[in-house]
Design a protein around this motif. Structure first.
Motif: not given
Lengths: 113, 110
Positions: A37, A42-43, A91, A101-102, A104-107, B33, B35, B37, B42-43, B45, B48, B88, B100
């Motif tokens: 990102q 966006g990612p 990320l 749904p995914q 996410f970590g904080d990166g 989906q 999201y 942030q 991080g993102l 969710h 969906l 997003f 995205f």
């Protein structure tokens, strides 16, 4: 907590150095994704694993980027001979299955000097 | 590019107002989906929606999908200062990965 964990949170490296970024997904999640990102964007997809198999690496920018997930759990994204344009937030996300749904970590914020 | 296009790019509203953001895409999808942030995080969710669905709700969030127009919208009702974030859309084009959008930066003033 039981979320996705990434380390380090911040990494500063000199141009030309190699770096390794770690992702610890949620236990039991089969799918693992890496994204890049840029600031204000966006990612962007880099690569995807299902268990230990790397099924899609079409987003890796060059052959300097390498990812692995040898035991189907923790994953490492390695960047060799870093360049300034590699500076970004990396990320990691995991999900039970690919169309779920995914999470996410904080990166990891990578800065190349 | 298959990247989703979002508008507006930025949106500023007062607490209590509704916020609507839109996402358009190019070809047929499996699901779409949304999201959120927060800065430096991080993102997360939100919702969906599958290609055979037209509307979904989750608390103060409502998502619609119009496959004929290849577009989706996210409505946040009765916004709060804590809703301040980037939002997003992410599109699953019948592959394993998400594409995205460019994001909408929402600022909610108390």
């Amino acid at each position: 907590g039981a979320g996705v964990s990434q380390s380090p949170r911040y990494k500063v490296a000199k141009r030309g150095q190699d770096v390794a970024l770690r992702c610890d997904p949620i236990s039991g999640h089969v799918s693992l994704f890496w994204y890049q990102q840029a600031l204000g964007q966006g990612p962007e997809f880099l690569t995807y694993f299902q268990n230990e198999a790397q099924l899609d690496k079409s987003g890796l920018p060059s052959d300097r980027f390498f990812a692995e997930r040898p035991e189907g759990s923790v994953s490492t994204l390695k960047i060799q001979r870093t360049q300034q344009e590699d500076s970004a937030v990396y990320l990691c996300a995991s999900s039970l299955q690919t169309d779920q749904p995914q999470h996410f970590g904080d990166g990891t914020r990578l800065s190349i000097l | 590019s298959q990247q989703g296009e979002e508008d507006p790019q930025a949106l500023s509203i007062q607490e209590g107002e509704n916020a609507t953001m839109n996402c358009s895409y190019k070809t047929s999808i499996n699901n779409l989906q949304w999201y959120r942030q927060n800065s430096g995080r991080g993102l997360v969710h939100l919702i969906l929606i599958r290609s055979n669905e037209r509307e979904k709700h989750s608390g103060r969030l409502r998502v619609t999908l119009d496959t004929s127009k290849k577009s989706s919208s996210l409505l946040i009702t009765a916004s709060r200062a804590a809703d301040t974030a980037s939002y997003f859309c992410a599109i699953n084009y019948n592959t394993d990965k998400l594409i995205f959008g460019t994001g909408t930066r929402l600022q909610v003033f108390p």
